[in-house]
Design a protein around this motif. Structure first.
Motif, PDB file in Angstrom:
ATOM      1  N   UNK A 105      27.417 124.609  23.608  1.00 39.55           N
ATOM      2  CA  UNK A 105      28.276 125.525  22.873  1.00 39.55           C
ATOM      3  C   UNK A 105      28.769 126.602  23.834  1.00 39.55           C
ATOM      4  N   UNK A 106      30.083 126.712  23.995  1.00 42.28           N
ATOM      5  CA  UNK A 106      30.677 127.732  24.858  1.00 42.28           C
ATOM      6  C   UNK A 106      31.334 128.768  23.962  1.00 42.28           C
ATOM      7  N   UNK A 118      34.288 133.295  26.454  1.00 43.20           N
ATOM      8  CA  UNK A 118      34.209 132.706  27.796  1.00 43.20           C
ATOM      9  C   UNK A 118      35.457 131.873  28.070  1.00 43.20           C
ATOM     10  N   UNK A 119      35.893 131.117  27.076  1.00 43.71           N
ATOM     11  CA  UNK A 119      37.086 130.279  27.230  1.00 43.71           C
ATOM     12  C   UNK A 119      38.316 131.130  27.451  1.00 43.71           C
TER      13      UNK A 119
END
Length: 86
Positions: free
Chosen positions: A79-80, A84-85
């Protein structure tokens, strides 16, 4: 002299966690892809008709590595956070 670090495959009591191993493979694939992109950049910036075959070979290697990366990533459950993306 034994330590707490992972010394390799031989002699270990516990096999490495499959998700960590898969993540390591994905990381390796990302690093290989970045290297291929760098090589492609060099080929394109100094392109001549003599460098056409190496350029095509590197493009094919990049496509193959991206395919490998996609297959490896399918096995990763990470899970990001959206921050962060972004």
């Amino acid at each position: 002299a034994s330590g707490n670090g992972v010394q390799g495959v031989a002699g270990g009591d516990r096999p490495e966690d499959p998700s960590k191993q898969n993540l390591a493979q994905v990381t390796g694939s990302i690093q290989k892809t970045l290297g291929l992109l760098h090589q492609l950049n060099l080929n394109v910036s100094s392109f001549s008709s003599a460098s056409q075959l190496p350029l095509l070979q590197r493009l094919n290697a990049l496509v193959a590595e991206l395919d490998t990366m996609q297959k490896l990533a399918d096995g990763c459950n990470i899970q990001v956070p959206m921050e962060v993306v972004k």
